[in-house]
Design an enzyme around this catalytic site. Structure first.
Site, PDB file in Angstrom:
ATOM      1  N   ARG A  82       0.816  -1.216   0.000  1.00 15.64           N
ATOM      2  CA  ARG A  82       0.000   0.000   0.000  1.00 15.64           C
ATOM      3  C   ARG A  82       0.848   1.264   0.000  1.00 15.64           C
ATOM      4  O   ARG A  82       0.433   2.300  -0.506  1.00 15.64           O
ATOM      5  CB  ARG A  82      -0.979  -0.041   1.169  1.00 15.64           C
ATOM      6  CG  ARG A  82      -2.035  -1.122   0.978  1.00 15.64           C
ATOM      7  CD  ARG A  82      -2.892  -1.303   2.194  1.00 15.64           C
ATOM      8  NE  ARG A  82      -2.488  -2.449   2.992  1.00 15.64           N
ATOM      9  CZ  ARG A  82      -2.746  -2.587   4.273  1.00 15.64           C
ATOM     10  NH1 ARG A  82      -3.384  -1.646   4.916  1.00 15.64           N
ATOM     11  NH2 ARG A  82      -2.354  -3.669   4.914  1.00 15.64           N
ATOM     12  N   GLU A 119       1.204  -6.739  13.526  1.00 22.26           N
ATOM     13  CA  GLU A 119       0.041  -7.138  14.326  1.00 22.26           C
ATOM     14  C   GLU A 119      -0.408  -8.553  13.999  1.00 22.26           C
ATOM     15  O   GLU A 119      -0.899  -9.269  14.854  1.00 22.26           O
ATOM     16  CB  GLU A 119      -1.119  -6.182  14.015  1.00 22.26           C
ATOM     17  CG  GLU A 119      -1.447  -5.192  15.082  1.00 22.26           C
ATOM     18  CD  GLU A 119      -2.788  -4.536  14.802  1.00 22.26           C
ATOM     19  OE1 GLU A 119      -2.990  -3.985  13.704  1.00 22.26           O
ATOM     20  OE2 GLU A 119      -3.634  -4.589  15.699  1.00 22.26           O
TER      21      GLU A 119
END
Ligand SMILES: O=P(O)(O)OC[C@H]1O[C@H](OP(=O)(O)OP(=O)(O)O)[C@H](O)[C@@H]1O
Ligand SMILES: Nc1ncnc2[nH]cnc12
Length: 194
Positions: A82, A119
């Site tokens: 991204r 994460e």
């Protein structure tokens, strides 16, 4: 709240004086999609693809970040995947080039590699050893700052090539996670804190 591709950006939010535009965070907040339990249970995923898909919003976020680092960088680095979207737009807007930091196994010449945790798992980033002239001041861009693992690895890779990290720009920062703590001494610009 309407998050369609054609959602208009209020003209006041498109003010070209974007360096301190208080409306930028409102635009990001309006367009960001929050997806519980993706990509695994317990993760609250912040999906910024609607920001990228909206022309005025994309221009606003890119202009806002680069304005805050005006005159301080010679090149822009994007982190796959991204971050590439932001970095290419920022480089085009500023007449600089894009440095490509990729996930492992995608770059064909000699690389430096850095592994890190995020994460939802672990990953390795790579950078061609010879793509960045020593001393180049590099602005690193990505969409989200969460644990800081990704941007920490990106900064380390650039410094291994002899580049100088001019700063880090992200669209959204997750304040409940220790991203900033894990990037000590870095100048970080986040357009929206959640
Ligand atoms: O601060 P961190 O905990 O490191 O997390 C942030 C990173 O996680 C996401 O990328 P992801 O690794 O999911 O890859 P993608 O862009 O290819 O989807 C995001 O785009 C950041 O690069
Ligand atoms: N919660 C999250 N949302 C979007 N991207 C992320 N990267 C790491 N954590 C993320």
């Amino acid at each position: 709240m309407n998050k369609t591709l054609s959602a208009p950006v209020n003209p006041s939010e498109s003010n070209p004086e974007t360096a301190n535009n208080p409306h930028v965070s409102a635009v990001v907040e309006r367009l960001c999609a929050t997806v519980p339990d993706y990509p695994e249970p317990g993760i609250v995923f912040k999906d910024l693809t609607p920001v990228f898909a909206d022309g005025p919003a994309l221009k606003l976020v890119v202009d806002s970040i680069v304005a805050k680092f005006a005159g301080k960088f010679d090149a822009v680095a994007g982190v796959e995947a991204r971050g590439f979207l932001l970095a290419a737009a920022a480089a085009y807007a500023t007449g600089t080039g894009v440095i490509t930091i990729r996930k492992a196994g995608k770059l064909p010449r000699d690389v430096y590699a850095e592994s890190y945790a995020l994460e939802y798992g672990e990953a390795t980033l790579e950078l061609h050893q010879e793509d960045v002239p020593a001393g180049t001041r590099v602005l690193i861009l990505d969409d989200v700052l969460a644990t800081g693992g990704t941007l920490g690895a990106a900064a380390t890779l650039l410094e291994r090539t002899g580049a100088v990290v001019a700063g880090i720009g992200v669209v959204l920062e997750i304040d409940a996670l220790p991203g900033r703590e894990n990037l000590p001494g870095r100048e970080i610009v986040s357009l929206l804190h959640v």
